[in-house]
Scaffold this motif. Structure first.
Motif, PDB file in Angstrom:
ATOM      1  N   THR A 100       0.849  -1.176   0.000  1.00  0.00           N
ATOM      2  CA  THR A 100       0.000   0.000   0.000  1.00  0.00           C
ATOM      3  C   THR A 100       0.892   1.235   0.000  1.00  0.00           C
ATOM      4  O   THR A 100       1.728   1.402   0.894  1.00  0.00           O
ATOM      5  CB  THR A 100      -0.920   0.020   1.235  1.00  0.00           C
ATOM      6  OG1 THR A 100      -1.724  -1.160   1.201  1.00  0.00           O
ATOM      7  CG2 THR A 100      -1.805   1.246   1.246  1.00  0.00           C
ATOM      8  N   THR A 118      -2.041  -1.324  -3.766  1.00  0.00           N
ATOM      9  CA  THR A 118      -2.979  -0.213  -3.643  1.00  0.00           C
ATOM     10  C   THR A 118      -2.174   1.079  -3.651  1.00  0.00           C
ATOM     11  O   THR A 118      -1.302   1.279  -2.801  1.00  0.00           O
ATOM     12  CB  THR A 118      -3.783  -0.331  -2.329  1.00  0.00           C
ATOM     13  OG1 THR A 118      -4.466  -1.586  -2.334  1.00  0.00           O
ATOM     14  CG2 THR A 118      -4.785   0.797  -2.195  1.00  0.00           C
ATOM     15  N   ASP A 135      -4.802  -1.386  -7.580  1.00  0.00           N
ATOM     16  CA  ASP A 135      -5.888  -0.451  -7.305  1.00  0.00           C
ATOM     17  C   ASP A 135      -5.285   0.946  -7.242  1.00  0.00           C
ATOM     18  O   ASP A 135      -4.609   1.300  -6.278  1.00  0.00           O
ATOM     19  CB  ASP A 135      -6.568  -0.837  -5.988  1.00  0.00           C
ATOM     20  CG  ASP A 135      -7.688   0.116  -5.613  1.00  0.00           C
ATOM     21  OD1 ASP A 135      -8.159   0.878  -6.475  1.00  0.00           O
ATOM     22  OD2 ASP A 135      -8.094   0.088  -4.430  1.00  0.00           O
ATOM     23  N   ALA A 146      -5.319   3.482   2.896  1.00  0.00           N
ATOM     24  CA  ALA A 146      -5.957   2.769   1.801  1.00  0.00           C
ATOM     25  C   ALA A 146      -7.432   2.531   2.116  1.00  0.00           C
ATOM     26  O   ALA A 146      -7.794   2.291   3.268  1.00  0.00           O
ATOM     27  CB  ALA A 146      -5.258   1.437   1.576  1.00  0.00           C
ATOM     28  N   THR A 149     -12.059  -2.476   1.425  1.00  0.00           N
ATOM     29  CA  THR A 149     -12.749  -3.118   0.310  1.00  0.00           C
ATOM     30  C   THR A 149     -14.168  -3.447   0.717  1.00  0.00           C
ATOM     31  O   THR A 149     -14.418  -3.932   1.825  1.00  0.00           O
ATOM     32  CB  THR A 149     -12.025  -4.399  -0.113  1.00  0.00           C
ATOM     33  OG1 THR A 149     -11.873  -5.245   1.012  1.00  0.00           O
ATOM     34  CG2 THR A 149     -10.660  -4.080  -0.710  1.00  0.00           C
TER      35      THR A 149
END
Length: 151
Positions: A100, A118, A135, A146, A149
């Protein structure tokens, strides 16, 4: 006649000294100046695992598996590998990043760089050959980490 002894009045002459103001030089007490940035370099063939905090600038030439917070600048060089979570002002990726990555300002991906995971950024610059997979979206000031989901 005997020579007279100097009187001990306690006077100590002030001897002027020149100070050296060299970047990165330590002062007389052994501490670095307060305005000096805190930089950590993980050299080639070095591995680091854990949590990194209060580091202004991190340069990764080896392997890092960590969480990086409270920092301003990340650079992963061509030989570097970073795996984990990062929230940072600016990042330059010339090696591999996996995880991330939240960059509040500018994310630069060099021609040799690959980012997987991410990714959030304020501004994105990708050189020819650079790769970004996962992503990906533009960073919004109200989002610091982040996104979760949805299930």
């Amino acid at each position: 006649m005997q020579p007279s002894k100097p009187s001990s009045s306690g006077f100590v002459p002030e001897i002027p000294r020149r100070s050296l103001d060299l970047p990165g030089a330590q002062n007389r007490r052994g501490a670095t100046p307060r305005n000096e940035s805190k930089k950590l370099t993980v050299g080639p063939e070095i591995s680091l695992t854990g949590e990194i905090t209060a580091c202004d600038s991190l340069v990764v030439e080896g392997t890092v598996d960590a969480t990086l917070e409270n920092s301003r600048h990340l650079e992963v060089t061509e030989s570097g590998h970073f795996k984990g979570k990062v929230v940072i002002d600016d990042a330059i990726i010339g090696g591999h990043f996996e995880g991330t990555l939240v960059v509040r300002q500018t994310l630069q991906i060099r021609g040799t760089g690959r980012v997987t995971g991410t990714v959030r950024f304020g501004r994105l610059e990708v050189e020819l050959g650079g790769q970004i997979v996962g992503d990906i979206s533009v960073f919004k000031d109200d989002v610091v980490s982040a996104p979760e989901t949805a299930e």
